[in-house]
Design a protein around this motif. Structure first.
Motif, short mmCIF file in Angstrom:
data_model
loop_
_atom_site.label_atom_id
_atom_site.label_comp_id
_atom_site.label_asym_id
_atom_site.label_seq_id
_atom_site.Cartn_x
_atom_site.Cartn_y
_atom_site.Cartn_z
N ASN A 43 -12.28 -29.22 30.09
CA ASN A 43 -13.53 -30.45 30.12
C ASN A 43 -13.37 -31.31 31.30
O ASN A 43 -13.17 -32.56 31.20
N GLY A 44 -13.16 -30.45 32.48
CA GLY A 44 -13.22 -31.41 33.74
C GLY A 44 -12.16 -31.76 34.46
O GLY A 44 -11.93 -32.24 35.39
N ALA A 97 -16.54 -23.24 22.22
CA ALA A 97 -16.07 -23.27 23.53
C ALA A 97 -16.63 -22.18 24.68
O ALA A 97 -17.46 -21.38 24.20
N ALA A 98 -16.67 -22.80 25.80
CA ALA A 98 -17.47 -21.76 26.91
C ALA A 98 -16.37 -21.52 28.11
O ALA A 98 -15.57 -22.76 28.39
N GLU A 117 -14.68 -25.18 28.73
CA GLU A 117 -15.52 -26.43 28.06
C GLU A 117 -15.44 -26.35 26.60
O GLU A 117 -15.57 -25.38 26.02
N ILE A 118 -14.74 -27.47 25.86
CA ILE A 118 -14.60 -27.56 24.45
C ILE A 118 -15.41 -28.65 24.16
O ILE A 118 -15.28 -29.65 24.39
N LEU A 119 -16.40 -28.20 23.14
CA LEU A 119 -17.42 -29.31 22.59
C LEU A 119 -17.06 -29.32 21.11
O LEU A 119 -16.85 -28.43 20.49
#
Lengths: 256, 65
Positions: free
Chosen positions: B6-7, B33-34, B57-59
């Protein structure tokens, strides 16, 4: 009266769809969902934040409502498709409220990216409910792309300005083969009732309830307005006339 | 190895996406997740090997209209 909303062959027991954005706390959402009687609520997808208290999914699951993920904040078709795919994985639903906005100031949909995203998502097997401009031609194109509903705005998101172009909403309804959901701009109950009187199949609103001084009371007001507007629409209103038409008999008046 | 989650760059011991998510997520319902811009389906998490420098990326579902 048994008159369910049907989207993509699925019956929903309420014609009020509640967005969960804008609420100051999870408790406010909880109470508003309960008071609204809604059967479907929207959520957004964001980076995991360990500081967030409580889970919106947990609250909505407890109410037994369907969860409709959105692609809020996306500016391009590519972003929207990726967000929809993540939402499908996260929530196990192939329904998506497709939002592709042009800029932060107006939050108006970008029609070119929106249509592109709708086509891509339909091809990937999604049931797409696009948030769209109040444009009858774009609504037609979105339906041709295979969207299962069209969701024109009444006025900009969060503005509370109501339905600024009722004539366009009527045009969209008149030729729609899928449910038309009035999405965005609702400020108060009469706006929601008007949407239904214009022939919309449902109303989607968030801020009008979540940012009201008494959210649960406004949620109940919206539920009543949507029901009243739907009843009025199907009851068939009287035509508008230029001059009066007496409802008391004209004959039999005493000569005084 | 170092991966970007996440950045933020993070040193992780986990070798797969599944192991990483086990540490980060308390409940997987509502999350996805991506990796490097591609969605990794839930069923593929356990077998997805992480590599140095990847962007994860975890959303999760949050309040939204």
């Amino acid at each position: 009266m048994d008159d369910p909303l049907v989207i993509a062959g699925t019956e929903l027991s309420s014609r009020l769809i509640l967005g969960t954005g804008g609420a100051p706390s999870m408790r406010v959402i909880d109470e508003a969902v309960g008071a609204s009687g809604t059967a479907m609520c929207t959520v957004a997808m964001r980076r995991l934040d360990a500081t967030t208290n409580g889970s919106i999914v947990e609250v909505l699951d407890r109410h037994g409502v369907r969860i409709l993920p959105n692609t809020a904040g996306c500016r391009t078709a590519r972003e929207a498709v990726l967000t929809a795919e993540l939402a499908r994985e996260a929530l196990g639903t192939d329904w998506v409220k497709l939002e592709v906005i042009a800029d932060e100031r107006t939050l108006l949909p970008d029609p070119v990216e929106l249509l592109d995203a709708a086509q891509l998502l339909v091809a990937k097997g999604f049931h797409v409910l696009p948030y769209t401009n109040d444009d009858p031609v774009l609504s037609r194109r979105l339906q041709q792309a295979g969207c299962v509903a069209v969701m024109p705005l009444g006025s900009p998101i969060g503005s509370g300005l109501g339905i600024q172009n009722p004539h366009n909403i009527e045009l969209i309804v008149a030729e729609a083969a899928v449910p038309v959901v009035l999405d965005a701009g609702i400020g108060t109950a009469s706006d929601a009732a008007l949407a239904m009187e214009l022939g919309c199949a449902a109303v989607l609103l968030a801020s009008a309830v979540t940012r009201a001084q008494r959210p649960d009371q406004m949620a109940a007001a919206m539920a009543g307005a949507v029901t009243a507007g739907r009843l009025a629409r199907t009851a068939g209103r009287i035509p508008r006339r230029t001059h009066a038409e007496a409802s008391s008999p004209i004959e039999g008046m005493a000569v005084l | 190895m170092k991966v970007v989650v996440n950045g933020a760059t993070r040193e992780v011991d986990q070798q797969t996406l599944g192991e990483l998510l086990d540490v980060i997520l308390t409940d997987t319902r509502g999350s996805a997740a991506a990796v490097d811009g591609e969605v990794v389906p839930r069923a593929g998490w356990a077998g997805f090997a992480l590599h140095e420098g990847q962007s994860v990326e975890i959303l999760t579902a949050v309040q939204g209209g």
